[in-house]
Design an enzyme around this catalytic site. Structure first.
Site, PDB file in Angstrom:
ATOM      1  CG  ASN A 197      -8.409 -11.987   0.978  1.00  0.00           C
ATOM      2  OD1 ASN A 197      -9.512 -11.660   0.573  1.00  0.00           O
ATOM      3  ND2 ASN A 197      -7.287 -11.584   0.394  1.00  0.00           N
TER       4      ASN A 197
ATOM      5  CB  CYS B 218       9.641  20.146 -12.035  1.00  0.00           C
ATOM      6  SG  CYS B 218      11.303  20.520 -11.468  1.00  0.00           S
TER       7      CYS B 218
ATOM      8  CG  ASN C  31      -1.913  -1.169   1.159  1.00  0.00           C
ATOM      9  OD1 ASN C  31      -2.085  -1.759   0.101  1.00  0.00           O
ATOM     10  ND2 ASN C  31      -2.521  -1.498   2.283  1.00  0.00           N
TER      11      ASN C  31
ATOM     12  CB  CYS D 185      15.522  18.327 -13.629  1.00  0.00           C
ATOM     13  SG  CYS D 185      14.501  18.823 -12.220  1.00  0.00           S
TER      14      CYS D 185
ATOM     15  CD  GLU E 223     -12.659 -12.265  -3.116  1.00  0.00           C
ATOM     16  OE1 GLU E 223     -11.976 -12.117  -4.133  1.00  0.00           O
ATOM     17  OE2 GLU E 223     -13.860 -11.917  -3.027  1.00  0.00           O
TER      18      GLU E 223
ATOM     19  N   GLY F 166      -5.207  -9.139   3.261  1.00  0.00           N
ATOM     20  CA  GLY F 166      -5.866  -8.268   2.274  1.00  0.00           C
ATOM     21  C   GLY F 166      -5.112  -8.085   0.974  1.00  0.00           C
ATOM     22  CB  THR F 167      -2.352  -9.002  -0.780  1.00  0.00           C
ATOM     23  OG1 THR F 167      -1.848  -9.046  -2.126  1.00  0.00           O
ATOM     24  CG2 THR F 167      -1.730 -10.125   0.025  1.00  0.00           C
TER      25      THR F 167
ATOM     26  CG  HIS G  27       3.868  -1.804  -4.775  1.00  0.00           C
ATOM     27  ND1 HIS G  27       2.689  -2.505  -4.810  1.00  0.00           N
ATOM     28  CD2 HIS G  27       4.802  -2.634  -5.303  1.00  0.00           C
ATOM     29  CE1 HIS G  27       2.908  -3.717  -5.337  1.00  0.00           C
ATOM     30  NE2 HIS G  27       4.174  -3.814  -5.630  1.00  0.00           N
TER      31      HIS G  27
HETATM   32  P1  NAD Z   1      -6.060  -6.287  -4.693  1.00  0.00           P
HETATM   33  O1  NAD Z   1      -7.037  -5.184  -4.952  1.00  0.00           O
HETATM   34  O2  NAD Z   1      -5.582  -7.087  -5.865  1.00  0.00           O
HETATM   35  O3  NAD Z   1      -6.651  -7.319  -3.635  1.00  0.00           O
HETATM   36  C1  NAD Z   1      -7.232  -6.890  -2.441  1.00  0.00           C
HETATM   37  C2  NAD Z   1      -7.570  -8.118  -1.619  1.00  0.00           C
HETATM   38  O4  NAD Z   1      -8.107  -7.685  -0.384  1.00  0.00           O
HETATM   39  C3  NAD Z   1      -8.616  -9.040  -2.275  1.00  0.00           C
HETATM   40  O5  NAD Z   1      -8.120 -10.373  -2.222  1.00  0.00           O
HETATM   41  C4  NAD Z   1      -9.863  -8.858  -1.384  1.00  0.00           C
HETATM   42  O6  NAD Z   1     -10.599 -10.070  -1.260  1.00  0.00           O
HETATM   43  C5  NAD Z   1      -9.237  -8.478  -0.066  1.00  0.00           C
HETATM   44  N1  NAD Z   1     -10.099  -7.655   0.795  1.00  0.00           N
HETATM   45  C6  NAD Z   1     -10.940  -6.658   0.438  1.00  0.00           C
HETATM   46  N2  NAD Z   1     -11.501  -6.097   1.520  1.00  0.00           N
HETATM   47  C7  NAD Z   1     -11.000  -6.757   2.586  1.00  0.00           C
HETATM   48  C8  NAD Z   1     -11.192  -6.643   3.988  1.00  0.00           C
HETATM   49  N3  NAD Z   1     -12.013  -5.718   4.507  1.00  0.00           N
HETATM   50  N4  NAD Z   1     -10.513  -7.486   4.802  1.00  0.00           N
HETATM   51  C9  NAD Z   1      -9.676  -8.430   4.304  1.00  0.00           C
HETATM   52  N5  NAD Z   1      -9.455  -8.586   2.976  1.00  0.00           N
HETATM   53  C10 NAD Z   1     -10.104  -7.755   2.141  1.00  0.00           C
HETATM   54  O7  NAD Z   1      -4.886  -5.596  -3.882  1.00  0.00           O
HETATM   55  P2  NAD Z   1      -3.370  -5.955  -3.786  1.00  0.00           P
HETATM   56  O8  NAD Z   1      -3.172  -7.436  -3.744  1.00  0.00           O
HETATM   57  O9  NAD Z   1      -2.842  -5.108  -2.693  1.00  0.00           O
HETATM   58  O10 NAD Z   1      -2.751  -5.466  -5.197  1.00  0.00           O
HETATM   59  C11 NAD Z   1      -3.136  -4.250  -5.804  1.00  0.00           C
HETATM   60  C12 NAD Z   1      -2.024  -3.228  -5.969  1.00  0.00           C
HETATM   61  O11 NAD Z   1      -2.551  -1.885  -5.950  1.00  0.00           O
HETATM   62  C13 NAD Z   1      -1.073  -3.226  -4.813  1.00  0.00           C
HETATM   63  O12 NAD Z   1       0.137  -2.708  -5.216  1.00  0.00           O
HETATM   64  C14 NAD Z   1      -1.768  -2.247  -3.885  1.00  0.00           C
HETATM   65  O13 NAD Z   1      -0.986  -1.756  -2.876  1.00  0.00           O
HETATM   66  C15 NAD Z   1      -2.191  -1.152  -4.832  1.00  0.00           C
HETATM   67  N6  NAD Z   1      -3.323  -0.427  -4.230  1.00  0.00           N
HETATM   68  C16 NAD Z   1      -3.054   0.232  -3.049  1.00  0.00           C
HETATM   69  C17 NAD Z   1      -4.074   0.841  -2.357  1.00  0.00           C
HETATM   70  C18 NAD Z   1      -3.710   1.506  -1.040  1.00  0.00           C
HETATM   71  O14 NAD Z   1      -2.578   2.003  -0.889  1.00  0.00           O
HETATM   72  N7  NAD Z   1      -4.604   1.511  -0.066  1.00  0.00           N
HETATM   73  C19 NAD Z   1      -5.391   0.794  -2.859  1.00  0.00           C
HETATM   74  C20 NAD Z   1      -5.622   0.141  -4.090  1.00  0.00           C
HETATM   75  C21 NAD Z   1      -4.565  -0.499  -4.768  1.00  0.00           C
HETATM   76 ZN    ZN Z   2      12.414  19.281 -13.074  1.00  0.00          ZN
END
Ligand code: NAD
Ligand code: ZN
Length: 251
Positions: free
Chosen positions: A217, A152, A106, A134, A219, A191-192, A123
């Site tokens: 997660n 910039c 995140n 620059c 799901e 949550g990924t 990330h």
């Molecule tokens: P993803 O969107 O691919 O997956 C999110 C996962 O979280 C899913 O498997 C879903 O089932 C689960 N989920 C949703 N709500 C939940 C909850 N309340 N509790 C538990 N699980 C829950 O996200 P990812 O795998 O992180 O990959 C997406 C990319 O985009 C990553 O790099 C991510 O960091 C970035 N992104 C970041 C943010 C942020 O910084 N908050 C938001 C959106 C996307």
């Molecule tokens: Zn510049």
């Protein structure tokens, strides 16, 4: 392999309580309940902006103003968001000496705001921006987003220091994550969807070196029934506080 939610929760707590070295991998799902939608849920933002198009470096280079319309909406959500009980529980786990570091995908800073002391930003982070022409760097607070893209003083477009598809992972974050994942006894994955490479490989490194993987997660994911030893199904903001209470009781 897995029992009832309650059995799995207690088993997960026992694994964490017994381990000397525990780390975590988090993704967008942990911040959904703070109001920042993940890529797949019914969140509005990503239904209007396809991440494959808008979160790609190529798109930014071709039309930074277009990508900034998405970034500004994401920025508004992040600025308005606060850590939820899931983020706070992870900071508590660190306080108990049971979480060495969090590898997060995140870019929202919510783990840091919740008090976690060692957050590896896989990330990047949107709190600083860099000029693509620059290389000058700016703090987010110095930047006015009225006209997009922000520029910039040399005239080049500014890009937030978050990693887009098509960019490499910051070297130090990658090296630290690989070392941590390959040496911890337990990795808690929250949550990924475990679909974005190379972050999705970190639990596999833990597994390969004999560690246990505990997944939280809403799901099933790529890890469920494979690399994950235990899969706790539920909202991160509910499951994590319950897990931390159970760890405390097992210490
Ligand atoms: P993803 O969107 O691919 O997956 C999110 C996962 O979280 C899913 O498997 C879903 O089932 C689960 N989920 C949703 N709500 C939940 C909850 N309340 N509790 C538990 N699980 C829950 O996200 P990812 O795998 O992180 O990959 C997406 C990319 O985009 C990553 O790099 C991510 O960091 C970035 N992104 C970041 C943010 C942020 O910084 N908050 C938001 C959106 C996307
Ligand atoms: Zn510049």
């Amino acid at each position: 392999m897995t029992g009832s939610y309650k059995d799995d929760l207690l088993e997960a707590a026992r694994l964490i309580a017994r381990a000397d070295r525990v780390c975590a991998l988090t993704g967008a799902g942990i911040s959904v309940e703070s109001g920042i939608p993940d890529f797949r849920g019914a969140g509005g933002l990503w239904q209007r902006y396809d991440p494959a198009e808008y979160a790609a470096l190529d798109s930014f280079l071709v039309d930074p103003g277009k990508v900034w319309r998405m970034l500004k909406e994401m920025d508004d959500l992040v600025v308005g968001a606060s850590p939820n009980p899931g983020h706070k529980a992870m900071a508590e786990l660190e306080g108990l000496g049971k979480l060495e570091a969090i590898i997060t995908q995140n870019v929202d800073n919510l783990h840091q705001e919740a008090g976690s002391g060692d957050v590896i930003e896989f990330h990047g982070n949107g709190s600083t921006l860099t000029c693509l022409d620059c290389g000058r760097s700016y703090a987010r607070a110095e930047i006015d987003l009225t006209a997009l893209p922000p520029r910039c003083r040399c005239g080049g477009a500014l890009k937030p220091n978050i990693i887009f598809f098509g960019e490499t992972i910051p070297e130090e974050a990658l090296n630290r994550s690989i070392a941590l994942a390959g040496s911890c006894q337990v990795m808690v994955v929250v949550g990924t969807s475990a679909t974005v490479v190379p972050a999705s490989m970190m639990p596999l490194l833990t597994k390969r070196s004999g560690g246990a993987v505990i997944e939280i997660n809403l799901e099933p994911t790529e890890l469920t029934g494979r690399a994950a030893d235990l899969s706790l199904v539920g909202r991160a903001s509910m499951v994590l506080p319950e897990l931390v209470d159970a760890v405390r009781a097992s210490l």
